[in-house]
Design an enzyme around this catalytic site. Structure first.
Site, PDB file in Angstrom:
ATOM      1  N   LYS A 178       0.857  -1.189   0.000  1.00  0.00           N
ATOM      2  CA  LYS A 178       0.000   0.000   0.000  1.00  0.00           C
ATOM      3  C   LYS A 178       0.890   1.235   0.000  1.00  0.00           C
ATOM      4  O   LYS A 178       1.681   1.448   0.913  1.00  0.00           O
ATOM      5  CB  LYS A 178      -0.913  -0.003   1.224  1.00  0.00           C
ATOM      6  CG  LYS A 178      -1.786   1.240   1.314  1.00  0.00           C
ATOM      7  CD  LYS A 178      -2.805   1.138   2.420  1.00  0.00           C
ATOM      8  CE  LYS A 178      -3.566   2.442   2.575  1.00  0.00           C
ATOM      9  NZ  LYS A 178      -4.541   2.380   3.657  1.00  0.00           N
ATOM     10  N   LYS A 231      -2.125  -1.579  -3.807  1.00  0.00           N
ATOM     11  CA  LYS A 231      -3.003  -0.412  -3.728  1.00  0.00           C
ATOM     12  C   LYS A 231      -2.188   0.870  -3.793  1.00  0.00           C
ATOM     13  O   LYS A 231      -1.185   0.956  -3.079  1.00  0.00           O
ATOM     14  CB  LYS A 231      -3.763  -0.486  -2.397  1.00  0.00           C
ATOM     15  CG  LYS A 231      -4.590   0.720  -2.049  1.00  0.00           C
ATOM     16  CD  LYS A 231      -5.213   0.531  -0.704  1.00  0.00           C
ATOM     17  CE  LYS A 231      -6.026   1.742  -0.356  1.00  0.00           C
ATOM     18  NZ  LYS A 231      -6.646   1.654   0.942  1.00  0.00           N
TER      19      LYS A 231
HETATM   20  C1  PBG Z   1      -6.930   3.787   5.658  1.00  0.00           C
HETATM   21  C2  PBG Z   1      -7.446   3.487   4.295  1.00  0.00           C
HETATM   22  C3  PBG Z   1      -7.347   4.369   3.214  1.00  0.00           C
HETATM   23  C4  PBG Z   1      -7.973   3.757   2.139  1.00  0.00           C
HETATM   24  C5  PBG Z   1      -8.431   2.519   2.567  1.00  0.00           C
HETATM   25  N1  PBG Z   1      -8.075   2.361   3.903  1.00  0.00           N
HETATM   26  C6  PBG Z   1      -6.793   5.735   3.149  1.00  0.00           C
HETATM   27  C7  PBG Z   1      -5.495   6.010   3.752  1.00  0.00           C
HETATM   28  O1  PBG Z   1      -4.614   5.160   3.885  1.00  0.00           O
HETATM   29  O2  PBG Z   1      -5.336   7.167   4.141  1.00  0.00           O
HETATM   30  C8  PBG Z   1      -8.110   4.380   0.789  1.00  0.00           C
HETATM   31  C9  PBG Z   1      -9.087   3.779  -0.147  1.00  0.00           C
HETATM   32  C10 PBG Z   1      -9.432   4.625  -1.304  1.00  0.00           C
HETATM   33  O3  PBG Z   1      -8.848   5.711  -1.558  1.00  0.00           O
HETATM   34  O4  PBG Z   1     -10.333   4.225  -2.044  1.00  0.00           O
HETATM   35  N2  PBG Z   1      -6.632   2.721   6.473  1.00  0.00           N
END
Ligand code: PBG
Length: 307
Positions: A178, A231
């Site tokens: 991520k 992601k």
């Molecule tokens: C946070 C989380 C995020 C997303 C999913 N879980 C945002 C972040 O890390 O700040 C983003 C998902 C998206 O943008 O569709 N745990």
């Protein structure tokens, strides 16, 4: 006859946003046609997703400010909104695979995914808490937990905690690679979860790296992940391929909120054909090596595919 890849509704994981209250749905301003629902209406929406062939939902809860703190107290509340949502979906629709999000940010007064001290995110303390959160979700009936926090070592800790609590059959979908991405902006609007200070670069990945993604995914696989995720999706097609070739568990990709917003915005202006660009994007993920796609287009694409 010669198509090498195809899309079907069962490839999709639908992210859903739940909020407190009754009979309300609120459109997310930076995500046209996408809503946050109170639990009663969410159940209808989840039934609709099931009816178009979708078999998995990834749940995110919006937590009111007064319930946020630095210890994730509300995250462990057995009667919390997330736990109630898991329970209700499994009661109404036992066939739907329920994957609640595990991370502290919606519960954190700092908007960070872990516990904060002196401006830093504490890895190991956060891991202990996140493992408890996984058990709490399993108690509520989750089929799989989906940790999106990116702390180091959390998959092993969660696997152990789940096993010890008797949840040997509860799976883990790990957000393994991520990235610290600006594409998450609209999602943070949806949950009001933007970080209060700094950014997430001390725990999320550097967009410049691909070997690190392989390392993270392999570690998660060794620690017990049943699915590993990359992601965001579009800017990281090469990462999906690299991870796919280096793990033996299924790989999912998260087609994130900013990617959704870009297509919607261009379509609204009449600059792109929304349906065609959506399907081209989704098949691109399959071609890159994704087995599963978490996407805000899940329902729209499923309807289109069955037409
Ligand atoms: C946070 C989380 C995020 C997303 C999913 N879980 C945002 C972040 O890390 O700040 C983003 C998902 C998206 O943008 O569709 N745990």
């Amino acid at each position: 006859m010669v198509a090498e890849h195809n899309l079907k509704p069962a490839d999709f994981i639908a992210p859903v946003f739940v909020m407190e209250g009754e009979t309300k749905k609120v459109e997310i301003p930076s995500m046209p046609d996408y809503y946050r629902y109170t639990l009663d209406l969410l159940l209808e929406e989840v039934q609709e997703l099931y009816n178009v062939g979708i078999r998995a939902v990834n749940i995110y809860a919006k937590v009111p400010d007064e319930k946020k703190d630095n210890q994730g107290t509300e995250a462990l509340n057995p009667e919390g909104l997330m736990q109630q949502t898991i329970k209700s979906i499994k009661e109404e629709l036992p066939e739907m695979v329920v994957m609640p999000d595990i991370a502290l940010d919606p519960y954190s007064s700092y908007g960070h995914d872990g516990i904060v001290e002196d401006g830093e995110i504490l890895n190991d303390e956060s891991v202990d808490l996140l493992a408890k959160m996984a058990v709490s979700h399993a108690e509520a009936g989750a089929d799989m937990v989906a940790p999106s926090d990116m702390m180091d070592g959390r998959i092993g800790a969660m696997r152990e905690a789940l096993d010890e609590a008797g949840f040997k059959h509860t799976g883990i979908m790990a957000y393994s690679a991520k990235y610290a991405s600006a594409y998450y902006g609209p999602f943070r609007d949806a949950l009001d979860s933007a970080p209060g200070f700094g950014d997430k670069k001390s725990y999320q990945m550097d967009p410049a790296n691909v070997n690190e993604a392989i390392r993270e995914a392999q570690l998660d696989e060794q620690e017990g992940a049943d699915i590993v995720m990359v992601k965001p999706g579009l800017p990281y097609m090469d990462v999906i391929r690299a991870v796919k070739e280096n793990v033996s568990v299924p790989v999912s990709v998260y087609n994130v909120s900013g990617e959704y917003a870009m297509i919607k915005a261009a379509a609204e202006k009449g600059w792109l054909n929304e349906e065609e660009v959506m399907l081209e994007t989704l098949i691109g993920f399959k071609r890159a090596g994704a087995d599963l796609i978490s996407t805000y287009f899940a329902k729209q694409a499923s309807k289109l595919l069955s037409r």
